[in-house]
Motif scaffolding. Structure first.
Motif, PDB file in Angstrom:
ATOM      1  N   MET A 174      80.627  47.338   9.822  1.00 54.60           N
ATOM      2  CA  MET A 174      81.549  46.493  10.579  1.00 54.60           C
ATOM      3  C   MET A 174      81.424  45.035  10.163  1.00 54.60           C
ATOM      4  N   VAL A 175      82.564  44.400   9.938  1.00 55.83           N
ATOM      5  CA  VAL A 175      82.583  42.967   9.670  1.00 55.83           C
ATOM      6  C   VAL A 175      82.515  42.199  10.988  1.00 55.83           C
ATOM      7  N   HIS A 176      83.235  42.697  11.983  1.00 55.95           N
ATOM      8  CA  HIS A 176      83.290  42.032  13.296  1.00 55.95           C
ATOM      9  C   HIS A 176      82.824  42.984  14.397  1.00 55.95           C
ATOM     10  N   GLN A 177      81.965  42.489  15.248  1.00 52.49           N
ATOM     11  CA  GLN A 177      81.480  43.291  16.362  1.00 52.49           C
ATOM     12  C   GLN A 177      82.421  43.240  17.570  1.00 52.49           C
ATOM     13  N   LYS A 178      83.474  42.445  17.461  1.00 50.42           N
ATOM     14  CA  LYS A 178      84.474  42.341  18.523  1.00 50.42           C
ATOM     15  C   LYS A 178      85.845  42.235  17.880  1.00 50.42           C
ATOM     16  N   SER A 179      86.839  42.879  18.474  1.00 51.81           N
ATOM     17  CA  SER A 179      88.185  42.907  17.903  1.00 51.81           C
ATOM     18  C   SER A 179      88.801  41.513  17.825  1.00 51.81           C
ATOM     19  N   LEU A 180      89.464  41.248  16.684  1.00 54.74           N
ATOM     20  CA  LEU A 180      90.186  39.988  16.487  1.00 54.74           C
ATOM     21  C   LEU A 180      91.659  40.103  16.864  1.00 54.74           C
ATOM     22  N   ALA A 181      92.145  41.308  17.104  1.00 48.04           N
ATOM     23  CA  ALA A 181      93.575  41.536  17.309  1.00 48.04           C
ATOM     24  C   ALA A 181      94.098  40.781  18.531  1.00 48.04           C
ATOM     25  N   ALA A 182      95.321  40.275  18.407  1.00 44.96           N
ATOM     26  CA  ALA A 182      95.910  39.510  19.511  1.00 44.96           C
ATOM     27  C   ALA A 182      97.415  39.377  19.340  1.00 44.96           C
TER      28      ALA A 182
ATOM     29  N   ASN B 155      75.652  38.199  22.550  1.00 47.12           N
ATOM     30  CA  ASN B 155      74.842  39.287  23.092  1.00 47.12           C
ATOM     31  C   ASN B 155      74.507  40.354  22.050  1.00 47.12           C
ATOM     32  N   PHE B 156      74.782  40.046  20.777  1.00 43.48           N
ATOM     33  CA  PHE B 156      74.559  41.013  19.699  1.00 43.48           C
ATOM     34  C   PHE B 156      73.250  40.707  18.986  1.00 43.48           C
ATOM     35  N   ASP B 157      72.367  41.713  18.880  1.00 45.78           N
ATOM     36  CA  ASP B 157      71.083  41.498  18.214  1.00 45.78           C
ATOM     37  C   ASP B 157      70.826  42.507  17.094  1.00 45.78           C
ATOM     38  N   GLY B 158      71.861  43.217  16.678  1.00 45.01           N
ATOM     39  CA  GLY B 158      71.718  44.183  15.589  1.00 45.01           C
ATOM     40  C   GLY B 158      71.882  43.524  14.234  1.00 45.01           C
ATOM     41  N   PRO B 159      71.742  44.297  13.155  1.00 44.68           N
ATOM     42  CA  PRO B 159      71.936  43.742  11.813  1.00 44.68           C
ATOM     43  C   PRO B 159      73.413  43.476  11.554  1.00 44.68           C
ATOM     44  N   LEU B 160      73.693  42.537  10.677  1.00 43.86           N
ATOM     45  CA  LEU B 160      75.067  42.262  10.293  1.00 43.86           C
ATOM     46  C   LEU B 160      75.690  43.547   9.737  1.00 43.86           C
ATOM     47  N   GLY B 161      76.878  43.896  10.223  1.00 45.86           N
ATOM     48  CA  GLY B 161      77.532  45.122   9.767  1.00 45.86           C
ATOM     49  C   GLY B 161      77.207  46.349  10.591  1.00 45.86           C
ATOM     50  N   ASP B 162      76.398  46.190  11.617  1.00 40.31           N
ATOM     51  CA  ASP B 162      75.900  47.310  12.426  1.00 40.31           C
ATOM     52  C   ASP B 162      77.018  48.188  12.995  1.00 40.31           C
ATOM     53  N   VAL B 163      76.748  49.496  13.053  1.00 38.16           N
ATOM     54  CA  VAL B 163      77.644  50.466  13.682  1.00 38.16           C
ATOM     55  C   VAL B 163      76.835  51.287  14.677  1.00 38.16           C
ATOM     56  N   ASP B 164      77.287  51.343  15.916  1.00 36.59           N
ATOM     57  CA  ASP B 164      76.632  52.120  16.973  1.00 36.59           C
ATOM     58  C   ASP B 164      77.458  53.375  17.216  1.00 36.59           C
ATOM     59  N   VAL B 165      76.869  54.542  16.978  1.00 41.16           N
ATOM     60  CA  VAL B 165      77.622  55.795  17.086  1.00 41.16           C
ATOM     61  C   VAL B 165      78.109  56.025  18.518  1.00 41.16           C
ATOM     62  N   ASN B 166      77.345  55.584  19.508  1.00 41.35           N
ATOM     63  CA  ASN B 166      77.782  55.765  20.901  1.00 41.35           C
ATOM     64  C   ASN B 166      78.999  54.896  21.206  1.00 41.35           C
ATOM     65  N   ARG B 167      79.036  53.732  20.590  1.00 42.07           N
ATOM     66  CA  ARG B 167      80.201  52.869  20.766  1.00 42.07           C
ATOM     67  C   ARG B 167      81.418  53.478  20.074  1.00 42.07           C
ATOM     68  N   VAL B 168      81.216  54.100  18.932  1.00 47.11           N
ATOM     69  CA  VAL B 168      82.303  54.790  18.237  1.00 47.11           C
ATOM     70  C   VAL B 168      82.854  55.905  19.120  1.00 47.11           C
ATOM     71  N   LYS B 169      81.963  56.639  19.767  1.00 49.26           N
ATOM     72  CA  LYS B 169      82.389  57.710  20.678  1.00 49.26           C
ATOM     73  C   LYS B 169      83.220  57.138  21.828  1.00 49.26           C
TER      74      LYS B 169
ATOM     75  N   SER C 217      75.215  57.247   7.864  1.00 48.83           N
ATOM     76  CA  SER C 217      74.065  57.139   6.952  1.00 48.83           C
ATOM     77  C   SER C 217      74.157  55.946   6.017  1.00 48.83           C
ATOM     78  N   LEU C 218      75.373  55.402   5.846  1.00 54.49           N
ATOM     79  CA  LEU C 218      75.568  54.275   4.946  1.00 54.49           C
ATOM     80  C   LEU C 218      75.725  52.948   5.698  1.00 54.49           C
ATOM     81  N   ALA C 219      75.767  53.015   7.027  1.00 52.36           N
ATOM     82  CA  ALA C 219      75.914  51.797   7.822  1.00 52.36           C
ATOM     83  C   ALA C 219      74.607  51.001   7.788  1.00 52.36           C
ATOM     84  N   PRO C 220      74.696  49.660   7.799  1.00 51.21           N
ATOM     85  CA  PRO C 220      73.485  48.831   7.798  1.00 51.21           C
ATOM     86  C   PRO C 220      72.572  49.150   8.968  1.00 51.21           C
ATOM     87  N   LYS C 221      71.277  49.088   8.716  1.00 54.25           N
ATOM     88  CA  LYS C 221      70.284  49.377   9.744  1.00 54.25           C
ATOM     89  C   LYS C 221      69.256  48.258   9.800  1.00 54.25           C
ATOM     90  N   SER C 222      68.641  48.121  10.966  1.00 56.19           N
ATOM     91  CA  SER C 222      67.637  47.055  11.147  1.00 56.19           C
ATOM     92  C   SER C 222      66.426  47.297  10.239  1.00 56.19           C
TER      93      SER C 222
END
Length: 339
Positions: free
Chosen positions: A115-123, A294-308, A334-339
């Protein structure tokens, strides 16, 4: 039979021409450089928000990772997905929610890997005095936007969240460069635009009215913003290549977050008509979407629960049918950035 042979011959010639075009650039061929040629698509044109790819190119991050990267302006998430799926590009950027919606309706061989953005830019953006101050004011209005853009594809989801009928709003197909002037002229009362487009809108309006931003992320905080897209077979067969490319791109993103002004200057080197002030302002706004407070993950992080959660939200809003996609269909964890 003669017609068939003629068609085959023509296809062969076109194929060779395409290969020749893809292999030719200012830096020489792969045999000379030893670098893997990669075609990359921005999400939408070459606005300031796209600077991170040019930063990675300019600072040699792509080259250090083994890539000779050609950057081409994209024209919206759906088009980027189709070009990546068809092999015309290896990587591209697109809004994650729009990716999920698209894959819920048609099976394209693409996946997201970060992920480039952890929050949607759409408007949806308007101007003070146009009568659009809140989502409910959109009813009966005409909104200009590029067909297939993130804002258009996601609008039914946003509309349901703010309790308006998506059919009560008309979308007028318009090319991206024309959007700010269409809004400033009053020909439309709103346009599809990323939240970082505020400086561009202000510049386009001769009277400098204050933009009104109806951000999708304000009512749908679960949504990610832009994601890194690649072909499914590339992710499966060449995972190390994908990780290296993603890592190089995210290094450029980190530098962009750290130094918006310097990154805007780099963008201008490659895109001369860039307005430095506007691009810098865009990148300053983008900081809080790339790395929210409020984000403390690595840049590009993907949370599978959030995807769900996102998939479930889209099912509830009837943007996709229930069971149309799973997390594995839209992201390669498996290819998403990890801490």
């Amino acid at each position: 039979m003669r017609l068939r042979r003629s068609v085959i011959a023509l296809m062969a010639v076109l194929g060779l021409a395409l290969v020749s075009a893809c292999n030719g650039d200012d830096k020489g061929n792969q045999a000379d450089t030893g670098l893997q040629k990669v075609n990359y698509l921005t999400s939408f044109n070459t606005f300031g928000r796209e600077a991170y790819a040019y930063v990675a190119l300019d600072k040699g991050y792509f080259k250090d990772a083994g890539f000779d990267v050609k950057i081409t302006p994209g024209t919206g998430t759906v088009d980027v997905m189709k070009l990546v799926a068809g092999g015309q590009a290896d990587y591209g950027i697109g809004d994650f929610t729009a990716v999920v919606i698209t894959l819920g309706k048609q099976k394209l061989p693409v996946t997201t890997v970060g992920m480039v953005h952890q929050k949607s830019l759409a408007a949806i953006m308007s101007l003070k005095g146009y009568g659009i101050e809140k989502p409910q004011d959109l009813v009966g209005q005409t909104i200009a936007d590029q067909p297939g853009s993130t804002n258009t594809v996601m609008f039914p989801v946003y509309a349901k969240a703010v309790h308006i009928d998506p059919k009560s709003v008309t979308f007028l197909p318009s090319p991206p460069p024309a959007l700010p002037k269409l809004l400033a002229s009053g020909k439309v009362k709103g346009i599809g635009q990323f939240v970082v487009g505020k400086p561009l809108i202000q510049k386009a309006d001769p009277t400098h009215r204050e933009p009104v931003t109806l951000a999708y992320g304000d009512v749908l905080p679960e949504l990610y913003g832009n994601a890194i897209i690649t072909r499914s077979d590339l992710a499966k067969d060449h995972p190390d290549q994908v990780k290296k490319f993603t890592g190089a791109l995210l290094k450029g993103l980190q530098d962009t977050v750290t130094d918006p002004e310097g990154s805007a200057a780099i963008l201008k080197k490659y895109v001369p008509d860039t307005d430095l002030a506007v691009a810098t302002a865009e990148l300053n706004i983008m900081k809080d979407y790339t790395k929210p407070k409020n984000f403390d993950g690595p840049l590009g992080d993907v949370d599978v629960n959030r995807v769900k959660t996102i998939i479930s939200l889209l099912e509830q809003s009837e943007a996709i049918q229930k069971g149309a996609v799973t997390p594995d269909d839209v992201v390669t964890m498996s290819l998403a950035p990890k801490s």
